[in-house]
Design a protein around this motif. Structure first.
Motif, PDB file in Angstrom:
ATOM      1  N   VAL A  89       0.842  -1.188   0.000  1.00  0.00           N
ATOM      2  CA  VAL A  89       0.000   0.000   0.000  1.00  0.00           C
ATOM      3  C   VAL A  89       0.881   1.243   0.000  1.00  0.00           C
ATOM      4  CG1 VAL A  89      -1.943  -1.084   1.140  1.00  0.00           C
ATOM      5  CG2 VAL A  89      -0.176  -0.029   2.509  1.00  0.00           C
ATOM      6  N   MET A  90       0.296   2.332  -0.437  1.00  0.00           N
ATOM      7  CA  MET A  90       1.026   3.587  -0.446  1.00  0.00           C
ATOM      8  C   MET A  90       1.170   4.078   0.992  1.00  0.00           C
ATOM      9  SD  MET A  90       0.289   6.801  -2.843  1.00  0.00           S
ATOM     10  CE  MET A  90      -0.234   8.195  -1.891  1.00  0.00           C
ATOM     11  N   GLU A  91       2.357   4.428   1.373  1.00  0.00           N
ATOM     12  CA  GLU A  91       2.656   4.820   2.740  1.00  0.00           C
ATOM     13  C   GLU A  91       2.183   6.233   3.071  1.00  0.00           C
ATOM     14  OE1 GLU A  91       4.358   3.158   5.270  1.00  0.00           O
ATOM     15  OE2 GLU A  91       4.187   1.347   4.064  1.00  0.00           O
ATOM     16  N   ASP A  92       2.387   7.158   2.160  1.00  0.00           N
ATOM     17  CA  ASP A  92       2.205   8.547   2.524  1.00  0.00           C
ATOM     18  C   ASP A  92       1.438   9.281   1.426  1.00  0.00           C
ATOM     19  OD1 ASP A  92       2.461  10.882   3.932  1.00  0.00           O
ATOM     20  OD2 ASP A  92       4.446  11.355   3.150  1.00  0.00           O
ATOM     21  N   ALA A  93       0.542  10.144   1.851  1.00  0.00           N
ATOM     22  CA  ALA A  93      -0.142  11.031   0.905  1.00  0.00           C
ATOM     23  C   ALA A  93       0.658  12.324   0.824  1.00  0.00           C
ATOM     24  CB  ALA A  93      -1.559  11.320   1.381  1.00  0.00           C
ATOM     25  N   GLY A  94       0.588  12.984  -0.292  1.00  0.00           N
ATOM     26  CA  GLY A  94       1.331  14.225  -0.477  1.00  0.00           C
ATOM     27  C   GLY A  94       0.752  15.362   0.332  1.00  0.00           C
ATOM     28  N   PRO A  95       1.356  16.529   0.254  1.00  0.00           N
ATOM     29  CA  PRO A  95       0.834  17.683   0.992  1.00  0.00           C
ATOM     30  C   PRO A  95      -0.548  18.076   0.475  1.00  0.00           C
ATOM     31  CG  PRO A  95       2.596  18.347  -0.477  1.00  0.00           C
ATOM     32  CD  PRO A  95       2.538  16.854  -0.518  1.00  0.00           C
ATOM     33  N   LEU A  96      -1.372  18.593   1.378  1.00  0.00           N
ATOM     34  CA  LEU A  96      -2.748  18.962   1.034  1.00  0.00           C
ATOM     35  C   LEU A  96      -2.964  20.453   1.212  1.00  0.00           C
ATOM     36  CD1 LEU A  96      -4.652  16.075   2.848  1.00  0.00           C
ATOM     37  CD2 LEU A  96      -4.161  16.270   0.417  1.00  0.00           C
ATOM     38  N   TRP A  97      -3.775  21.023   0.320  1.00  0.00           N
ATOM     39  CA  TRP A  97      -4.161  22.424   0.405  1.00  0.00           C
ATOM     40  C   TRP A  97      -5.534  22.505   1.061  1.00  0.00           C
ATOM     41  CZ3 TRP A  97      -0.888  26.220  -0.987  1.00  0.00           C
ATOM     42  CH2 TRP A  97       0.154  25.901  -1.843  1.00  0.00           C
ATOM     43  N   LYS A  98      -5.688  23.434   1.977  1.00  0.00           N
ATOM     44  CA  LYS A  98      -6.994  23.696   2.557  1.00  0.00           C
ATOM     45  C   LYS A  98      -7.669  24.792   1.745  1.00  0.00           C
ATOM     46  CE  LYS A  98      -9.258  23.856   6.947  1.00  0.00           C
ATOM     47  NZ  LYS A  98      -9.145  23.605   8.339  1.00  0.00           N
ATOM     48  N   GLU A  99      -8.965  24.975   1.932  1.00  0.00           N
ATOM     49  CA  GLU A  99      -9.719  25.948   1.146  1.00  0.00           C
ATOM     50  C   GLU A  99      -9.130  27.349   1.234  1.00  0.00           C
ATOM     51  OE1 GLU A  99     -13.727  25.772   2.468  1.00  0.00           O
ATOM     52  OE2 GLU A  99     -14.042  23.763   1.686  1.00  0.00           O
ATOM     53  N   MET A 100      -8.550  27.696   2.351  1.00  0.00           N
ATOM     54  CA  MET A 100      -8.017  29.037   2.545  1.00  0.00           C
ATOM     55  C   MET A 100      -6.651  29.220   1.873  1.00  0.00           C
ATOM     56  SD  MET A 100     -10.519  30.091   4.056  1.00  0.00           S
ATOM     57  CE  MET A 100     -10.668  31.385   5.209  1.00  0.00           C
ATOM     58  N   LEU A 103      -1.065  25.188   3.130  1.00  0.00           N
ATOM     59  CA  LEU A 103      -0.486  23.913   2.752  1.00  0.00           C
ATOM     60  C   LEU A 103      -0.156  23.131   4.016  1.00  0.00           C
ATOM     61  CD1 LEU A 103       0.648  22.135   0.444  1.00  0.00           C
ATOM     62  CD2 LEU A 103       2.841  23.228   0.851  1.00  0.00           C
ATOM     63  N   PHE A 104      -0.625  21.873   4.078  1.00  0.00           N
ATOM     64  CA  PHE A 104      -0.384  21.040   5.247  1.00  0.00           C
ATOM     65  C   PHE A 104       0.477  19.856   4.853  1.00  0.00           C
ATOM     66  CE2 PHE A 104      -4.365  23.167   6.303  1.00  0.00           C
ATOM     67  CZ  PHE A 104      -4.046  23.671   7.544  1.00  0.00           C
ATOM     68  N   THR A 105       1.559  19.629   5.606  1.00  0.00           N
ATOM     69  CA  THR A 105       2.451  18.513   5.328  1.00  0.00           C
ATOM     70  C   THR A 105       2.515  17.522   6.483  1.00  0.00           C
ATOM     71  OG1 THR A 105       4.329  19.795   6.146  1.00  0.00           O
ATOM     72  CG2 THR A 105       3.903  19.846   3.774  1.00  0.00           C
ATOM     73  N   CYS A 106       2.156  17.918   7.682  1.00  0.00           N
ATOM     74  CA  CYS A 106       2.173  17.045   8.848  1.00  0.00           C
ATOM     75  C   CYS A 106       1.019  16.048   8.756  1.00  0.00           C
ATOM     76  CB  CYS A 106       2.064  17.878  10.117  1.00  0.00           C
ATOM     77  SG  CYS A 106       2.040  16.898  11.630  1.00  0.00           S
TER      78      CYS A 106
END
Length: 124
Positions: A89-100, A103-106
């Motif tokens: 399985v894929m271990e990690d998802a990439g960074p995500l952007w919130k609507e505002m 950028l979240f990496t944790c």
């Protein structure tokens, strides 16, 4: 090349042959997207080529799985290798952007962003 890989390659090539034992549209599919973008072929024709390629891949996969299933008692190693490859399985998802625009990496922050999204989508 490993013997089983060569066998799988040969079987998938056989699955891609048409009625006259000539390689199917898979050879014609190379570069078809570039021809669509250049205006040389219609988009409908491109979609038919893509669908044919998907059908060939599905048939080759089904044939491979059928052969593995049939030969599991005599060739356990290839069967277990195939299953272990499927279980990865894929271990990690990439960074995500919130609507505002943040950028979240944790991992915890990404969990909260995904949870907020799914709560907003799946509530009535």
């Amino acid at each position: 090349m490993h013997r089983n890989k060569e066998e799988v390659k040969q079987k998938s090539e056989q699955a891609c042959m048409d009625e006259q034992q000539v390689p199917g549209k898979t050879q014609a599919q190379k570069g078809s997207l570039q021809r669509v973008e250049a205006g040389q072929i219609a988009h409908e024709k491109y979609r038919k080529i893509v669908q044919a390629a998907r059908d060939h891949v599905r048939k080759a996969k089904a044939l491979t799985e059928l052969n593995l299933d049939r030969d599991v008692k005599s060739n356990k190693k290839s069967f277990h290798r195939y299953i272990s490859d499927k279980r990865k399985v894929m271990e990690d998802a990439g960074p995500l952007w919130k609507e505002m625009g943040d950028l979240f990496t944790c991992d915890m922050e990404k969990d909260e962003v995904l949870n907020d999204f799914f709560v907003s989508v799946f509530t009535s």
